[in-house]
Design a protein around this motif. Sequence first.
Motif, mmCIF file in Angstrom:
data_model
loop_
_atom_site.group_PDB
_atom_site.id
_atom_site.type_symbol
_atom_site.label_atom_id
_atom_site.label_comp_id
_atom_site.label_asym_id
_atom_site.label_seq_id
_atom_site.Cartn_x
_atom_site.Cartn_y
_atom_site.Cartn_z
ATOM 1 N N ASN A 1 -15.106 30.790 -38.410
ATOM 2 C CA ASN A 1 -14.782 32.163 -38.713
ATOM 3 C C ASN A 1 -13.104 31.560 -37.799
ATOM 4 O OD1 ASN A 1 -16.672 33.665 -40.089
ATOM 5 N ND2 ASN A 1 -16.647 34.978 -38.838
ATOM 6 N N GLY A 2 -12.005 30.425 -38.684
ATOM 7 C CA GLY A 2 -11.429 30.553 -37.995
ATOM 8 C C GLY A 2 -11.317 30.182 -36.156
ATOM 9 N N GLU A 3 -12.760 29.379 -35.714
ATOM 10 C CA GLU A 3 -12.785 28.968 -34.092
ATOM 11 C C GLU A 3 -12.902 27.812 -34.804
ATOM 12 O OE1 GLU A 3 -11.986 30.240 -31.418
ATOM 13 O OE2 GLU A 3 -11.732 32.297 -32.721
ATOM 14 N N LYS A 4 -12.720 26.558 -33.905
ATOM 15 C CA LYS A 4 -12.762 25.188 -34.153
ATOM 16 C C LYS A 4 -14.596 24.629 -33.032
ATOM 17 C CE LYS A 4 -10.410 21.905 -32.329
ATOM 18 N NZ LYS A 4 -9.238 20.935 -32.004
ATOM 19 N N LEU A 5 -14.929 24.177 -33.684
ATOM 20 C CA LEU A 5 -16.166 23.501 -33.473
ATOM 21 C C LEU A 5 -16.378 21.941 -33.449
ATOM 22 C CD1 LEU A 5 -18.899 25.602 -34.212
ATOM 23 C CD2 LEU A 5 -17.278 26.227 -31.916
ATOM 24 N N GLU A 6 -15.849 21.384 -32.454
ATOM 25 C CA GLU A 6 -16.290 19.670 -32.523
ATOM 26 C C GLU A 6 -18.017 19.844 -32.337
ATOM 27 O OE1 GLU A 6 -11.783 18.230 -30.851
ATOM 28 O OE2 GLU A 6 -13.740 18.706 -29.458
ATOM 29 N N LYS A 7 -18.366 17.833 -32.378
ATOM 30 C CA LYS A 7 -19.432 17.408 -32.109
ATOM 31 C C LYS A 7 -20.433 18.091 -31.426
ATOM 32 C CE LYS A 7 -22.302 13.498 -32.208
ATOM 33 N NZ LYS A 7 -22.632 11.986 -31.805
ATOM 34 N N ILE B 1 -18.859 34.282 -29.281
ATOM 35 C CA ILE B 1 -19.025 33.582 -27.592
ATOM 36 C C ILE B 1 -18.714 31.912 -28.466
ATOM 37 C CG2 ILE B 1 -21.341 33.739 -27.192
ATOM 38 C CD1 ILE B 1 -20.415 34.066 -24.222
ATOM 39 N N LEU B 2 -18.108 31.142 -27.366
ATOM 40 C CA LEU B 2 -18.196 29.534 -27.953
ATOM 41 C C LEU B 2 -18.909 29.087 -26.151
ATOM 42 C CD1 LEU B 2 -16.591 27.621 -29.741
ATOM 43 C CD2 LEU B 2 -14.646 27.544 -28.383
ATOM 44 N N HIS B 3 -19.608 28.060 -26.832
ATOM 45 C CA HIS B 3 -20.070 27.613 -26.172
ATOM 46 C C HIS B 3 -19.730 25.721 -26.352
ATOM 47 C CE1 HIS B 3 -24.238 30.436 -25.535
ATOM 48 N NE2 HIS B 3 -22.699 30.124 -24.470
ATOM 49 N N LYS B 4 -18.709 25.205 -26.262
ATOM 50 C CA LYS B 4 -18.378 24.225 -25.866
ATOM 51 C C LYS B 4 -19.544 22.656 -25.489
ATOM 52 C CE LYS B 4 -14.823 22.250 -26.729
ATOM 53 N NZ LYS B 4 -14.307 22.623 -28.368
ATOM 54 N N ALA B 5 -19.459 21.832 -25.852
ATOM 55 C CA ALA B 5 -20.601 21.088 -25.653
ATOM 56 C C ALA B 5 -20.844 20.635 -24.540
ATOM 57 C CB ALA B 5 -20.284 19.711 -27.139
ATOM 58 N N SER B 6 -20.190 20.423 -23.746
ATOM 59 C CA SER B 6 -19.555 19.440 -22.314
ATOM 60 C C SER B 6 -20.193 21.128 -21.512
ATOM 61 C CB SER B 6 -18.219 19.889 -21.639
ATOM 62 O OG SER B 6 -17.092 20.188 -21.833
ATOM 63 N N SER B 7 -20.188 21.829 -21.577
ATOM 64 C CA SER B 7 -20.805 23.119 -20.551
ATOM 65 C C SER B 7 -22.436 23.432 -20.525
ATOM 66 C CB SER B 7 -20.167 24.642 -21.568
ATOM 67 O OG SER B 7 -20.830 24.824 -22.725
ATOM 68 N N MET C 1 -25.117 25.800 -34.148
ATOM 69 C CA MET C 1 -24.683 24.433 -33.761
ATOM 70 C C MET C 1 -23.916 23.746 -34.510
ATOM 71 S SD MET C 1 -24.839 22.311 -30.963
ATOM 72 C CE MET C 1 -26.186 23.063 -30.178
ATOM 73 N N ASN C 2 -22.800 22.855 -34.539
ATOM 74 C CA ASN C 2 -21.860 21.668 -35.149
ATOM 75 C C ASN C 2 -22.641 21.097 -34.352
ATOM 76 O OD1 ASN C 2 -20.399 20.490 -36.770
ATOM 77 N ND2 ASN C 2 -18.677 20.503 -35.246
ATOM 78 N N ILE C 3 -23.791 20.393 -36.043
ATOM 79 C CA ILE C 3 -24.217 18.853 -35.383
ATOM 80 C C ILE C 3 -23.418 17.189 -35.344
ATOM 81 C CG2 ILE C 3 -26.561 17.545 -35.685
ATOM 82 C CD1 ILE C 3 -27.498 19.761 -37.571
ATOM 83 N N ASP D 1 -20.241 20.815 -30.524
ATOM 84 C CA ASP D 1 -19.903 22.487 -30.145
ATOM 85 C C ASP D 1 -20.903 23.867 -30.465
ATOM 86 O OD1 ASP D 1 -18.487 21.285 -28.701
ATOM 87 O OD2 ASP D 1 -16.361 21.845 -29.762
ATOM 88 N N ALA D 2 -20.826 25.018 -29.385
ATOM 89 C CA ALA D 2 -21.900 25.953 -30.645
ATOM 90 C C ALA D 2 -21.254 27.268 -30.474
ATOM 91 C CB ALA D 2 -22.952 25.808 -30.613
ATOM 92 N N ILE D 3 -21.392 28.670 -30.942
ATOM 93 C CA ILE D 3 -20.569 29.642 -31.488
ATOM 94 C C ILE D 3 -21.956 30.675 -32.169
ATOM 95 C CG2 ILE D 3 -19.257 29.650 -33.669
ATOM 96 C CD1 ILE D 3 -17.118 30.764 -32.366
ATOM 97 N N GLY D 4 -21.231 31.519 -31.123
ATOM 98 C CA GLY D 4 -22.521 33.260 -31.286
ATOM 99 C C GLY D 4 -21.398 33.831 -31.712
#
Length: 238
Positions: free
Chosen positions: A201-207, A5-11, A192-194, A209-212
């Motif tokens: 695992n292939g999913e992009k995370l910007e500042k 599950i992708l949690h974008k910073a803006s969400s 959590m990408n600081i 952003d977090a992924i579970g």
Amino acid sequence: MENFILHKASSRGHADHGWLNAYHSFSFASWYNPERIQFGMLRVLNDDTVAAGMGFGTHPHDNMEIITIPLEGDLAHKDSMGNSSTIKTGDVQVMSAGTGIQHSEFNPNADLQTKLFQIWLFPKYRNVEPRYQQITLDIAKQKNNFAQILSPNEDDEGVWIHQDAWFYLSDFDKDFSKKLGLKKEGNGFYIMNIEGEIQVNGEKLEKRDAIGIWETNELEIKANSDSRFLIMEIPMEQ
């Protein structure tokens, strides 16, 4: 089959109290999202900025493992166990609230803001004796590496908590990649990408952003730019 599950910073939830500017990855205080209550045993991940000279008054906690990671500046701490200390950037602090504690936290600097992550995990055992621990990390170990900062084991690297969880802090150079294996079957990862940009695992995370990720045994993290990130391996079920 890996799930994520992708949690974008803006969400994230956001609350600006003037003295406190807070972003909530999971439902907290006045921000409620029924789809963002917790990730496994991870209940709270707050990204807080505390104004100079301001802070949280004395308040209670119980039956929660509370981890504080300063990202910029200092945070002074006092609690009902008699602890009085200041945690600085490069430190990590843990409190096992257990049967109950009260504490306060404030920014002791008159002209500098403090940024921090505060993380709450549900404990493995209820009503333990409250405890406090604080250490200074060896930042050099984070360079192109997964530097362990927390585990369930007193004699292991980092602080320890009453839960089968492992945390890592990393600073990766651009284009560096590395794999990390799961410590305990059935656990999941929350990353959590600081700063910077990474691929998990292939999913992009910007500042911020977090992924579970769960139902996987391994992470592969590649830095698309110079990056800093926090990895939490946590039980998905109690």
